[in-house]
Design an enzyme around this catalytic site. Structure first.
Site, PDB file in Angstrom:
ATOM      1  N   GLY A 253      -2.338  -5.406   5.691  1.00 33.95           N
ATOM      2  CA  GLY A 253      -1.732  -6.562   5.042  1.00 33.95           C
ATOM      3  C   GLY A 253      -2.678  -7.446   4.263  1.00 33.95           C
ATOM      4  O   GLY A 253      -2.267  -8.494   3.744  1.00 33.95           O
ATOM      5  N   GLU A 295      -5.195  -1.244   9.637  1.00 33.79           N
ATOM      6  CA  GLU A 295      -4.492  -0.311   8.743  1.00 33.79           C
ATOM      7  C   GLU A 295      -4.362  -0.848   7.315  1.00 33.79           C
ATOM      8  O   GLU A 295      -3.262  -1.069   6.825  1.00 33.79           O
ATOM      9  CB  GLU A 295      -3.074  -0.073   9.290  1.00 33.79           C
ATOM     10  CG  GLU A 295      -3.018   0.438  10.700  1.00 33.79           C
ATOM     11  CD  GLU A 295      -1.615   0.386  11.294  1.00 33.79           C
ATOM     12  OE1 GLU A 295      -1.354   1.173  12.208  1.00 33.79           O
ATOM     13  OE2 GLU A 295      -0.787  -0.444  10.851  1.00 33.79           O
ATOM     14  N   PRO A 296      -5.457  -1.064   6.627  1.00 34.35           N
ATOM     15  CA  PRO A 296      -5.324  -1.558   5.245  1.00 34.35           C
ATOM     16  C   PRO A 296      -4.823  -0.463   4.308  1.00 34.35           C
ATOM     17  O   PRO A 296      -5.232   0.689   4.414  1.00 34.35           O
ATOM     18  CB  PRO A 296      -6.756  -1.961   4.867  1.00 34.35           C
ATOM     19  CG  PRO A 296      -7.633  -1.169   5.768  1.00 34.35           C
ATOM     20  CD  PRO A 296      -6.858  -0.829   7.003  1.00 34.35           C
ATOM     21  N   ARG A 298      -3.064  -1.578   0.710  1.00 32.66           N
ATOM     22  CA  ARG A 298      -3.221  -2.248  -0.582  1.00 32.66           C
ATOM     23  C   ARG A 298      -4.687  -2.626  -0.854  1.00 32.66           C
ATOM     24  O   ARG A 298      -5.154  -2.479  -1.980  1.00 32.66           O
ATOM     25  CB  ARG A 298      -2.382  -3.527  -0.557  1.00 32.66           C
ATOM     26  CG  ARG A 298      -2.340  -4.276  -1.857  1.00 32.66           C
ATOM     27  CD  ARG A 298      -1.649  -5.641  -1.669  1.00 32.66           C
ATOM     28  NE  ARG A 298      -0.506  -5.571  -0.801  1.00 32.66           N
ATOM     29  CZ  ARG A 298       0.757  -5.496  -1.205  1.00 32.66           C
ATOM     30  NH1 ARG A 298       1.028  -5.533  -2.485  1.00 32.66           N
ATOM     31  NH2 ARG A 298       1.736  -5.416  -0.333  1.00 32.66           N
ATOM     32  N   TYR A 343      10.036  -7.946  -5.757  1.00 30.05           N
ATOM     33  CA  TYR A 343       9.394  -9.042  -5.005  1.00 30.05           C
ATOM     34  C   TYR A 343       8.981 -10.207  -5.891  1.00 30.05           C
ATOM     35  O   TYR A 343       8.186 -11.042  -5.447  1.00 30.05           O
ATOM     36  CB  TYR A 343       8.110  -8.548  -4.319  1.00 30.05           C
ATOM     37  CG  TYR A 343       8.207  -7.226  -3.617  1.00 30.05           C
ATOM     38  CD1 TYR A 343       9.044  -7.056  -2.513  1.00 30.05           C
ATOM     39  CD2 TYR A 343       7.441  -6.144  -4.024  1.00 30.05           C
ATOM     40  CE1 TYR A 343       9.108  -5.831  -1.864  1.00 30.05           C
ATOM     41  CE2 TYR A 343       7.503  -4.924  -3.375  1.00 30.05           C
ATOM     42  CZ  TYR A 343       8.345  -4.778  -2.297  1.00 30.05           C
ATOM     43  OH  TYR A 343       8.408  -3.576  -1.651  1.00 30.05           O
ATOM     44  N   CYS A 370      17.131   0.952 -19.000  1.00 28.70           N
ATOM     45  CA  CYS A 370      18.358   0.309 -19.429  1.00 28.70           C
ATOM     46  C   CYS A 370      18.753  -0.743 -18.403  1.00 28.70           C
ATOM     47  O   CYS A 370      19.689  -0.552 -17.622  1.00 28.70           O
ATOM     48  CB  CYS A 370      19.436   1.381 -19.574  1.00 28.70           C
ATOM     49  SG  CYS A 370      20.746   0.823 -20.615  1.00 28.70           S
ATOM     50  N   GLU A 371      17.996  -1.828 -18.356  1.00 31.99           N
ATOM     51  CA  GLU A 371      18.168  -2.832 -17.314  1.00 31.99           C
ATOM     52  C   GLU A 371      17.463  -4.112 -17.751  1.00 31.99           C
ATOM     53  O   GLU A 371      16.273  -4.083 -18.070  1.00 31.99           O
ATOM     54  CB  GLU A 371      17.518  -2.270 -16.031  1.00 31.99           C
ATOM     55  CG  GLU A 371      17.585  -3.161 -14.855  1.00 31.99           C
ATOM     56  CD  GLU A 371      18.526  -2.624 -13.774  1.00 31.99           C
ATOM     57  OE1 GLU A 371      19.089  -1.528 -13.943  1.00 31.99           O
ATOM     58  OE2 GLU A 371      18.702  -3.331 -12.791  1.00 31.99           O
ATOM     59  N   TYR A 400       1.520   0.711  -4.035  1.00 33.90           N
ATOM     60  CA  TYR A 400       2.978   0.588  -4.142  1.00 33.90           C
ATOM     61  C   TYR A 400       3.462   0.630  -5.593  1.00 33.90           C
ATOM     62  O   TYR A 400       4.515   0.092  -5.909  1.00 33.90           O
ATOM     63  CB  TYR A 400       3.463  -0.686  -3.424  1.00 33.90           C
ATOM     64  CG  TYR A 400       2.952  -0.774  -2.009  1.00 33.90           C
ATOM     65  CD1 TYR A 400       3.478   0.044  -1.013  1.00 33.90           C
ATOM     66  CD2 TYR A 400       1.920  -1.653  -1.665  1.00 33.90           C
ATOM     67  CE1 TYR A 400       2.979   0.005   0.278  1.00 33.90           C
ATOM     68  CE2 TYR A 400       1.414  -1.694  -0.367  1.00 33.90           C
ATOM     69  CZ  TYR A 400       1.948  -0.871   0.591  1.00 33.90           C
ATOM     70  OH  TYR A 400       1.457  -0.912   1.869  1.00 33.90           O
TER      71      TYR A 400
HETATM   72  N1  LLP Z   1       0.564  -0.872   8.680  1.00 32.53           N
HETATM   73  C1  LLP Z   1       1.898  -0.965   8.790  1.00 32.53           C
HETATM   74  C2  LLP Z   1       2.517  -0.715  10.072  1.00 32.53           C
HETATM   75  C3  LLP Z   1       2.672  -1.319   7.691  1.00 32.53           C
HETATM   76  O1  LLP Z   1       3.975  -1.419   7.832  1.00 32.53           O
HETATM   77  C4  LLP Z   1       2.040  -1.542   6.434  1.00 32.53           C
HETATM   78  C5  LLP Z   1       2.834  -1.895   5.261  1.00 32.53           C
HETATM   79  C6  LLP Z   1       0.648  -1.406   6.354  1.00 32.53           C
HETATM   80  C7  LLP Z   1      -0.064  -1.073   7.498  1.00 32.53           C
HETATM   81  C8  LLP Z   1      -0.120  -1.589   5.074  1.00 32.53           C
HETATM   82  O2  LLP Z   1       0.017  -2.834   4.518  1.00 32.53           O
HETATM   83  P1  LLP Z   1      -0.950  -3.251   3.296  1.00 32.53           P
HETATM   84  O3  LLP Z   1      -2.357  -3.337   3.809  1.00 32.53           O
HETATM   85  O4  LLP Z   1      -0.839  -2.192   2.264  1.00 32.53           O
HETATM   86  O5  LLP Z   1      -0.398  -4.532   2.822  1.00 32.53           O
HETATM   87  N2  LLP Z   1       6.106  -2.220  -0.817  1.00 32.53           N
HETATM   88  C9  LLP Z   1       5.542  -3.505  -0.476  1.00 32.53           C
HETATM   89  C10 LLP Z   1       4.645  -3.435   0.729  1.00 32.53           C
HETATM   90  C11 LLP Z   1       5.369  -2.908   1.957  1.00 32.53           C
HETATM   91  C12 LLP Z   1       4.392  -2.730   3.061  1.00 32.53           C
HETATM   92  C13 LLP Z   1       5.011  -2.123   4.237  1.00 32.53           C
HETATM   93  N3  LLP Z   1       4.092  -1.900   5.291  1.00 32.53           N
HETATM   94  C14 LLP Z   1       4.784  -4.040  -1.692  1.00 32.53           C
HETATM   95  O6  LLP Z   1       4.801  -3.410  -2.733  1.00 32.53           O
HETATM   96  O7  LLP Z   1       4.214  -5.123  -1.624  1.00 32.53           O
END
Ligand code: LLP
Length: 443
Positions: A253, A295-296, A298, A343, A370-371, A400
């Site tokens: 996150g 768990e990074p 992004r 978002y 087309c939106e 993403y």
């Molecule tokens: N671990 C778990 C259990 C998760 O559900 C997620 C993201 C991550 C790790 C990785 O999160 P990150 O470090 O990438 O923020 N589609 C959305 C993001 C959805 C994330 C869902 N879970 C977007 O485009 O912002």
């Protein structure tokens, strides 16, 4: 102001031409076409290693693993890099598991997520011997246990807990408040019930607990609060069962920069803060430090990629207040970046293939779908001489972007081109018309 926060490390600008590892984007566009994602391999590896070393430095022998969140972006080639770098991977579907395995990732380094894993997905995860399944419902405890019996194995599991934290991010990407589909709530007692349920199954080894606060999180407070609540839960477990769970997974996150004024969360800032919180609360409850994992997704791949588009048309629209807004239509849009529509995510863009000294004009970058809501950037000042054929680069699209891409309007999904040194190569090819027709059943 952190201009380069949005871009990968091997990006440079010369005479208005954006370069990746010394290759001008005008050349990349010629060689690979547009729209296309360009991935700075060196940047990806550096970021992944940055998280790994920060975790190891902070937790020493109590380091669990960095599990790269495959949902941000995965391909077989990227899975190979993950294996080479020596970190683990978090997959949340059978499809992601397939790619991870095809890239040669050791199943011992795979963690399986998902709030509704199918029986087939659980079967394959247990069969190939993944490190752990992160369990998300009471039904799933029984299902994983049944599969472990089938293969005469003991399956390691984590329980995904909901610590009841309101993360300060978009509602759709915050995951640890109470009214959410993920996890077992600590506050309601559901988490404790899950512990008791798991304990009834000798085929399951409860390795630890997990939580993911949400995505695109800045500051350290949410992570520290999550650590506090999870460690209190570990203490409750120790008190009831007389032994301590060995692992704690604090999810991903970490926020990144999308706009010039944004910051990127650095491993060197957030991991020591996590370390302090974890040590403080373990001490408070007289617990041994568990193995700590993160768990990074992004924060590793987001800034490593940018999208290159070509301008197709421009149009001036007179607004109610008499001002002019220039609509710049590019050759991609919501099918390769759904985040602005989904978002309200904001992005930055530059004229990437040439210099311009023209005055800026208030502009909107829109896609070719087309939106009406097919908007990449709602409002941005760009040189007023931008015209058809110009290249536009949008930074920080690695996470993403391609992974949430669709075929809306039957638009082929763009390729991902990895650039390393002076070499650029396609690692995920562009879809073509045959791909788009491949699923139609033709007698
Ligand atoms: N671990 C778990 C259990 C998760 O559900 C997620 C993201 C991550 C790790 C990785 O999160 P990150 O470090 O990438 O923020 N589609 C959305 C993001 C959805 C994330 C869902 N879970 C977007 O485009 O912002």
């Amino acid at each position: 102001m952190n201009e380069f926060g949005m871009w990968s490390k091997n990006i440079s600008f010369t005479n208005g031409n954006l370069h990746l590892s010394g290759i001008p984007v005008s050349q990349l566009a010629k060689d690979f076409g547009t729209p296309a994602f360009f991935l700075d391999e060196d940047d990806f590896r550096t970021r992944a290693l940055g998280w790994k070393s920060a975790l190891t430095e902070e937790f020493g022998p109590h380091t669990g693993n960095v599990f790269y969140a495959a949902k941000a972006f995965i391909s077989v080639e990227v899975a190979k890099w993950i294996q080479e770098i020596g970190i683990g991977i978090d997959v949340c579907s059978g499809g992601e598991l397939s790619v991870a395995l095809a890239g040669g990732i050791d199943p011992e380094k795979i963690e399986v997520h998902g709030n509704n894993k199918s029986l087939d997905e659980i079967d394959r995860a247990v069969h190939v011997g993944v490190k752990a399944i992160v369990v998300d419902s009471l039904q799933e405890i029984d299902r994983v246990a049944a599969m472990a019996r089938k293969y005469k194995k003991t399956q390691q599991i984590f329980l995904r807990l909901t610590p009841g934290i309101q993360a300060h991010t978009h509602e759709s990407i915050s995951t640890a408040h109470e009214d959410v589909k993920f996890g077992f709530s600590i506050a309601s007692g559901a988490a404790w019930l899950a512990v008791e349920e798991a304990a009834k199954h000798p085929e399951l080894e409860l390795r630890g607990i997990h939580c993911h606060v949400g995505s695109q999180i800045f500051g350290t407070e949410s992570f520290e609060l999550a650590a506090e609540r999870l460690i209190a839960f570990l203490a409750k477990y120790r008190d009831a069962f007389g032994s301590q769970l060995p692992e704690l997974d604090l999810g991903g996150g970490y926020g990144i920069a999308y706009l010039p004024e944004d910051e990127t969360v650095q491993p060197g800032d957030v991991i020591p803060a996590l370390g302090n919180a974890v040590r403080k609360f373990c001490q408070l409850y007289a617990l041994d430090l568990p193995l700590i994992s993160i768990e990074p997704g992004r924060a590793i791949v987001g800034p490593s990629m940018f999208t290159l588009y070509e301008v197709g048309t421009t149009k001036d629209v007179v607004l109610e207040d008499g001002k002019i807004r220039r609509y710049i239509s590019i050759d991609g849009g919501m099918s390769d970046n759904i985040r602005p529509s989904l978002y309200d995510a904001e992005y930055h863009a530059i004229l990437a293939g040439r210099e311009s000294t023209a005055p800026f004009i208030s502009s909107r970058i829109v896609g070719k779908h087309c939106e009406t809501g097919d908007i990449v950037i709602k409002s941005i000042d760009l040189p007023s001489d931008i015209s058809p054929g110009d290249l536009i680069a949008v930074p920080a699209t690695g996470a993403y972007g391609r992974s949430m891409a669709s075929n809306y309007n039957h638009i082929p999904r763009p390729p991902v081109v990895a650039v390393k040194g002076s070499q650029a190569r396609v690692i995920l090819r562009r879809e073509n018309n045959e791909d788009l027709l491949a699923l139609d059943v033709k007698e």
